[in-house]
Scaffold this motif. Sequence first.
Motif, PDB file in Angstrom:
ATOM      1  N   VAL A   1       1.167  -1.117   0.151  1.00  9.78           N
ATOM      2  CA  VAL A   1       0.108  -0.582  -0.115  1.00  9.78           C
ATOM      3  C   VAL A   1       1.141   1.089   0.131  1.00  9.78           C
ATOM      4  O   VAL A   1       0.114   2.098  -0.660  1.00  9.78           O
ATOM      5  CB  VAL A   1      -0.654  -0.181   1.102  1.00  9.78           C
ATOM      6  CG1 VAL A   1      -1.647   1.256   1.515  1.00  9.78           C
ATOM      7  CG2 VAL A   1      -2.104  -1.191   1.001  1.00  9.78           C
ATOM      8  N   ALA A   2       2.290   1.502   0.711  1.00 17.00           N
ATOM      9  CA  ALA A   2       2.974   2.097   0.402  1.00 17.00           C
ATOM     10  C   ALA A   2       3.645   2.486  -0.914  1.00 17.00           C
ATOM     11  O   ALA A   2       3.591   3.688  -1.040  1.00 17.00           O
ATOM     12  CB  ALA A   2       4.065   2.583   1.692  1.00 17.00           C
ATOM     13  N   THR A   3       3.485   1.651  -1.338  1.00 16.74           N
ATOM     14  CA  THR A   3       4.245   1.783  -2.542  1.00 16.74           C
ATOM     15  C   THR A   3       3.338   2.448  -3.596  1.00 16.74           C
ATOM     16  O   THR A   3       3.401   3.582  -4.645  1.00 16.74           O
ATOM     17  CB  THR A   3       4.575   0.030  -2.802  1.00 16.74           C
ATOM     18  OG1 THR A   3       5.800  -0.528  -2.175  1.00 16.74           O
ATOM     19  CG2 THR A   3       5.156   0.457  -4.709  1.00 16.74           C
ATOM     20  N   GLU A   4       1.715   1.715  -3.385  1.00 17.30           N
ATOM     21  CA  GLU A   4       1.230   2.468  -4.179  1.00 17.30           C
ATOM     22  C   GLU A   4       1.211   3.726  -3.406  1.00 17.30           C
ATOM     23  O   GLU A   4       0.727   5.061  -5.120  1.00 17.30           O
ATOM     24  CB  GLU A   4      -0.279   1.884  -4.430  1.00 17.30           C
ATOM     25  CG  GLU A   4      -1.927   2.195  -4.540  1.00 17.30           C
ATOM     26  CD  GLU A   4      -2.517   1.417  -4.772  1.00 17.30           C
ATOM     27  OE1 GLU A   4      -3.847   1.475  -4.392  1.00 17.30           O
ATOM     28  OE2 GLU A   4      -2.771  -0.097  -4.357  1.00 17.30           O
ATOM     29  N   LEU A   5       0.789   4.590  -2.696  1.00 18.30           N
ATOM     30  CA  LEU A   5       0.350   6.108  -2.282  1.00 18.30           C
ATOM     31  C   LEU A   5       1.931   6.274  -2.681  1.00 18.30           C
ATOM     32  O   LEU A   5       1.483   7.830  -2.959  1.00 18.30           O
ATOM     33  CB  LEU A   5       0.889   5.732  -0.753  1.00 18.30           C
ATOM     34  CG  LEU A   5      -0.927   5.526  -0.061  1.00 18.30           C
ATOM     35  CD1 LEU A   5      -0.899   5.980   1.781  1.00 18.30           C
ATOM     36  CD2 LEU A   5      -1.968   5.557  -1.239  1.00 18.30           C
ATOM     37  N   GLY A   6       2.710   6.129  -2.811  1.00 25.15           N
ATOM     38  CA  GLY A   6       4.044   6.936  -3.221  1.00 25.15           C
ATOM     39  C   GLY A   6       4.164   7.280  -4.498  1.00 25.15           C
ATOM     40  O   GLY A   6       4.636   7.761  -4.936  1.00 25.15           O
ATOM     41  N   ARG A   7       3.775   5.752  -5.336  1.00 19.34           N
ATOM     42  CA  ARG A   7       3.452   6.269  -6.467  1.00 19.34           C
ATOM     43  C   ARG A   7       2.097   7.302  -7.049  1.00 19.34           C
ATOM     44  O   ARG A   7       2.340   8.048  -7.806  1.00 19.34           O
ATOM     45  CB  ARG A   7       3.229   5.250  -7.114  1.00 19.34           C
ATOM     46  CG  ARG A   7       4.018   4.283  -7.700  1.00 19.34           C
ATOM     47  CD  ARG A   7       3.895   3.064  -9.012  1.00 19.34           C
ATOM     48  NE  ARG A   7       5.054   2.333  -9.230  1.00 19.34           N
ATOM     49  CZ  ARG A   7       5.062   0.873  -8.384  1.00 19.34           C
ATOM     50  NH1 ARG A   7       4.025   0.758  -7.987  1.00 19.34           N
ATOM     51  NH2 ARG A   7       5.740   0.030  -8.262  1.00 19.34           N
ATOM     52  N   LEU A   8       1.279   7.498  -6.416  1.00 19.55           N
ATOM     53  CA  LEU A   8       0.559   7.777  -6.105  1.00 19.55           C
ATOM     54  C   LEU A   8       0.746   9.480  -6.269  1.00 19.55           C
ATOM     55  O   LEU A   8       0.743  10.684  -6.883  1.00 19.55           O
ATOM     56  CB  LEU A   8      -0.651   8.167  -5.768  1.00 19.55           C
ATOM     57  CG  LEU A   8      -1.993   9.064  -5.966  1.00 19.55           C
ATOM     58  CD1 LEU A   8      -2.904   8.507  -7.332  1.00 19.55           C
ATOM     59  CD2 LEU A   8      -3.404   8.650  -4.750  1.00 19.55           C
ATOM     60  N   LEU A   9       1.892   9.988  -5.274  1.00 18.58           N
ATOM     61  CA  LEU A   9       2.056  10.980  -4.599  1.00 18.58           C
ATOM     62  C   LEU A   9       2.790  11.618  -5.372  1.00 18.58           C
ATOM     63  O   LEU A   9       3.355  12.694  -5.982  1.00 18.58           O
ATOM     64  CB  LEU A   9       2.936  11.185  -3.292  1.00 18.58           C
ATOM     65  CG  LEU A   9       3.230  12.134  -2.718  1.00 18.58           C
ATOM     66  CD1 LEU A   9       2.028  13.360  -2.578  1.00 18.58           C
ATOM     67  CD2 LEU A   9       3.599  12.052  -1.194  1.00 18.58           C
ATOM     68  N   GLY A  10       3.877  10.570  -6.024  1.00 17.69           N
ATOM     69  CA  GLY A  10       4.764  11.363  -7.198  1.00 17.69           C
ATOM     70  C   GLY A  10       4.196  11.637  -8.305  1.00 17.69           C
ATOM     71  O   GLY A  10       4.859  12.478  -9.366  1.00 17.69           O
ATOM     72  N   GLU A  11       2.716  11.095  -8.464  1.00 17.85           N
ATOM     73  CA  GLU A  11       2.333  11.499  -9.990  1.00 17.85           C
ATOM     74  C   GLU A  11       1.409  13.061  -9.791  1.00 17.85           C
ATOM     75  O   GLU A  11       1.327  13.856 -10.607  1.00 17.85           O
ATOM     76  CB  GLU A  11       1.338  10.467 -10.419  1.00 17.85           C
ATOM     77  CG  GLU A  11       1.396   9.666 -10.997  1.00 17.85           C
ATOM     78  CD  GLU A  11       0.970   8.453 -11.235  1.00 17.85           C
ATOM     79  OE1 GLU A  11      -0.540   8.690 -10.263  1.00 17.85           O
ATOM     80  OE2 GLU A  11       1.435   7.409 -11.703  1.00 17.85           O
ATOM     81  N   LYS A  12       1.182  13.184  -8.481  1.00 18.73           N
ATOM     82  CA  LYS A  12       0.487  14.977  -7.784  1.00 18.73           C
ATOM     83  C   LYS A  12       1.104  15.617  -8.044  1.00 18.73           C
ATOM     84  O   LYS A  12       1.669  16.795  -8.400  1.00 18.73           O
ATOM     85  CB  LYS A  12      -0.045  14.428  -7.098  1.00 18.73           C
ATOM     86  CG  LYS A  12      -1.507  13.675  -6.646  1.00 18.73           C
ATOM     87  CD  LYS A  12      -2.098  13.724  -5.569  1.00 18.73           C
ATOM     88  CE  LYS A  12      -3.562  12.786  -4.950  1.00 18.73           C
ATOM     89  NZ  LYS A  12      -4.117  13.524  -4.050  1.00 18.73           N
ATOM     90  N   MET A  13       2.715  15.319  -8.032  1.00 16.02           N
ATOM     91  CA  MET A  13       3.937  16.080  -7.412  1.00 16.02           C
ATOM     92  C   MET A  13       4.026  16.471  -8.462  1.00 16.02           C
ATOM     93  O   MET A  13       4.493  17.442  -8.971  1.00 16.02           O
ATOM     94  CB  MET A  13       5.175  15.626  -6.256  1.00 16.02           C
ATOM     95  CG  MET A  13       4.675  15.537  -5.292  1.00 16.02           C
ATOM     96  SD  MET A  13       5.925  14.402  -4.384  1.00 16.02           S
ATOM     97  CE  MET A  13       7.386  15.365  -4.978  1.00 16.02           C
ATOM     98  N   LYS A  14       4.357  15.725  -9.961  1.00 15.74           N
ATOM     99  CA  LYS A  14       4.546  15.574 -11.213  1.00 15.74           C
ATOM    100  C   LYS A  14       3.658  16.827 -11.507  1.00 15.74           C
ATOM    101  O   LYS A  14       4.122  17.372 -12.858  1.00 15.74           O
ATOM    102  CB  LYS A  14       5.265  14.444 -11.108  1.00 15.74           C
ATOM    103  CG  LYS A  14       5.834  14.645 -12.988  1.00 15.74           C
ATOM    104  CD  LYS A  14       6.178  13.389 -13.552  1.00 15.74           C
ATOM    105  CE  LYS A  14       5.536  12.113 -12.944  1.00 15.74           C
ATOM    106  NZ  LYS A  14       5.990  10.929 -14.025  1.00 15.74           N
ATOM    107  N   ALA A  15       2.573  16.194 -11.160  1.00 16.57           N
ATOM    108  CA  ALA A  15       1.426  17.172 -11.740  1.00 16.57           C
ATOM    109  C   ALA A  15       1.584  19.390 -11.536  1.00 16.57           C
ATOM    110  O   ALA A  15       1.016  19.285 -12.029  1.00 16.57           O
ATOM    111  CB  ALA A  15       0.145  16.557 -11.825  1.00 16.57           C
ATOM    112  N   SER A  16       2.537  18.869 -10.057  1.00 11.90           N
ATOM    113  CA  SER A  16       2.071  20.158 -10.099  1.00 11.90           C
ATOM    114  C   SER A  16       3.275  20.839 -10.074  1.00 11.90           C
ATOM    115  O   SER A  16       3.503  21.985  -9.782  1.00 11.90           O
ATOM    116  CB  SER A  16       2.104  19.989  -8.183  1.00 11.90           C
ATOM    117  OG  SER A  16       0.895  19.465  -7.489  1.00 11.90           O
TER     118      SER A  16
END
Length: 121
Positions: free
Chosen positions: A70-85
Amino acid sequence: MKLTKHQARVRRHRRVRAIVSGTAERPRICVFRSNRHISAQVIDDTRGHTLASVTSVTKGDGKNHSSAAVATELGRLLGEKMKASGIERAVFDRGGYAYHGVIKAFAEAIRSADEKEHFHF
Protein backbone atom coordinates in the motif's frame (compact mmCIF):
# COMPACT_ATOMS: atom_id res chain seq x y z
CA MET A 1 12.18 7.38 33.54
CA LYS A 2 12.05 5.48 30.27
CA LEU A 3 10.27 7.03 27.30
CA THR A 4 7.37 5.28 25.62
CA LYS A 5 7.67 4.42 21.92
CA HIS A 6 5.43 7.36 21.02
CA GLN A 7 7.42 9.82 23.16
CA ALA A 8 10.70 8.61 21.64
CA ARG A 9 9.32 9.00 18.10
CA VAL A 10 8.05 12.51 18.83
CA ARG A 11 11.44 13.43 20.26
CA ARG A 12 13.22 12.14 17.14
CA HIS A 13 10.73 13.99 14.91
CA ARG A 14 11.31 17.28 16.74
CA ARG A 15 15.05 16.84 16.40
CA VAL A 16 14.72 16.30 12.63
CA ARG A 17 12.25 19.19 12.23
CA ALA A 18 14.76 21.57 13.82
CA ILE A 19 16.87 21.03 10.70
CA VAL A 20 14.46 20.02 7.90
CA SER A 21 12.16 22.68 6.47
CA GLY A 22 10.27 22.89 3.21
CA THR A 23 10.24 25.81 0.79
CA ALA A 24 8.24 26.54 -2.35
CA GLU A 25 11.11 25.28 -4.55
CA ARG A 26 11.82 22.24 -2.36
CA PRO A 27 8.82 21.31 -0.17
CA ARG A 28 8.87 18.82 2.69
CA ILE A 29 7.28 15.38 2.33
CA CYS A 30 5.97 14.52 5.80
CA VAL A 31 4.98 10.89 6.47
CA PHE A 32 2.75 9.55 9.25
CA ARG A 33 2.35 5.85 9.89
CA SER A 34 -0.09 4.24 12.29
CA ASN A 35 -0.74 0.56 12.89
CA ARG A 36 -3.50 0.58 10.26
CA HIS A 37 -2.80 3.43 7.86
CA ILE A 38 -0.16 5.60 6.26
CA SER A 39 -0.53 9.19 5.09
CA ALA A 40 1.77 11.83 3.67
CA GLN A 41 1.70 15.53 2.83
CA VAL A 42 3.84 17.75 0.64
CA ILE A 43 4.23 20.95 2.66
CA ASP A 44 5.59 24.42 1.94
CA ASP A 45 6.65 25.47 5.46
CA THR A 46 7.39 29.09 4.53
CA ARG A 47 3.71 29.71 3.70
CA GLY A 48 2.26 26.93 5.82
CA HIS A 49 0.43 25.34 2.87
CA THR A 50 -0.14 21.71 1.99
CA LEU A 51 0.55 21.28 -1.72
CA ALA A 52 -0.50 17.62 -2.09
CA SER A 53 -1.51 14.74 0.15
CA VAL A 54 -2.33 11.03 0.06
CA THR A 55 -3.74 8.64 2.63
CA SER A 56 -4.72 4.99 2.88
CA VAL A 57 -7.78 5.78 4.99
CA THR A 58 -11.05 4.64 3.43
CA LYS A 59 -14.44 4.56 5.09
CA GLY A 60 -15.70 1.26 6.46
CA ASP A 61 -12.98 -0.90 4.94
CA GLY A 62 -11.58 -2.37 8.16
CA LYS A 63 -8.50 -3.92 6.51
CA ASN A 64 -4.94 -3.29 7.61
CA HIS A 65 -3.49 -0.73 5.20
CA SER A 66 -0.07 -0.08 6.70
CA SER A 67 1.85 -2.46 4.45
CA ALA A 68 4.71 -2.03 2.02
CA ALA A 69 2.43 -2.76 -0.95
CA VAL A 70 0.00 0.00 0.00
CA ALA A 71 2.90 2.36 0.77
CA THR A 72 4.33 1.72 -2.70
CA GLU A 73 0.97 2.47 -4.32
CA LEU A 74 0.55 5.67 -2.29
CA GLY A 75 4.13 6.74 -3.05
CA ARG A 76 3.54 6.43 -6.78
CA LEU A 77 0.29 8.38 -6.44
CA LEU A 78 2.01 11.16 -4.50
CA GLY A 79 4.85 11.21 -7.04
CA GLU A 80 2.34 11.69 -9.85
CA LYS A 81 0.61 14.49 -7.94
CA MET A 82 3.95 16.19 -7.35
CA LYS A 83 4.87 15.88 -11.03
CA ALA A 84 1.49 17.37 -12.03
CA SER A 85 2.10 20.29 -9.64
CA GLY A 86 5.55 20.92 -11.13
CA ILE A 87 7.45 19.88 -8.00
CA GLU A 88 10.79 18.34 -8.98
CA ARG A 89 12.72 18.40 -5.71
CA ALA A 90 11.68 17.76 -2.14
CA VAL A 91 13.07 16.99 1.31
CA PHE A 92 11.88 13.79 2.98
CA ASP A 93 10.71 14.02 6.61
CA ARG A 94 10.42 10.46 7.87
CA GLY A 95 8.51 11.65 10.96
CA GLY A 96 10.81 10.04 13.51
CA TYR A 97 10.26 6.57 12.06
CA ALA A 98 13.15 4.35 11.00
CA TYR A 99 13.93 4.46 7.28
CA HIS A 100 12.92 0.83 6.88
CA GLY A 101 9.94 -1.20 5.71
CA VAL A 102 6.85 0.88 4.96
CA ILE A 103 8.65 4.24 5.11
CA LYS A 104 11.44 3.06 2.79
CA ALA A 105 8.95 1.54 0.33
CA PHE A 106 7.02 4.82 0.29
CA ALA A 107 10.13 6.94 -0.39
CA GLU A 108 11.41 4.64 -3.13
CA ALA A 109 7.99 4.64 -4.82
CA ILE A 110 8.02 8.45 -4.93
CA ARG A 111 11.43 8.35 -6.60
CA SER A 112 10.30 5.71 -9.11
CA ALA A 113 7.28 7.82 -10.16
CA ASP A 114 9.58 10.12 -12.12
CA GLU A 115 11.39 8.66 -15.12
CA LYS A 116 13.86 11.55 -15.29
CA GLU A 117 15.08 11.04 -11.72
CA HIS A 118 14.08 14.55 -10.62
CA PHE A 119 12.82 13.63 -7.18
CA HIS A 120 15.87 14.05 -4.97
CA PHE A 121 15.75 13.80 -1.22
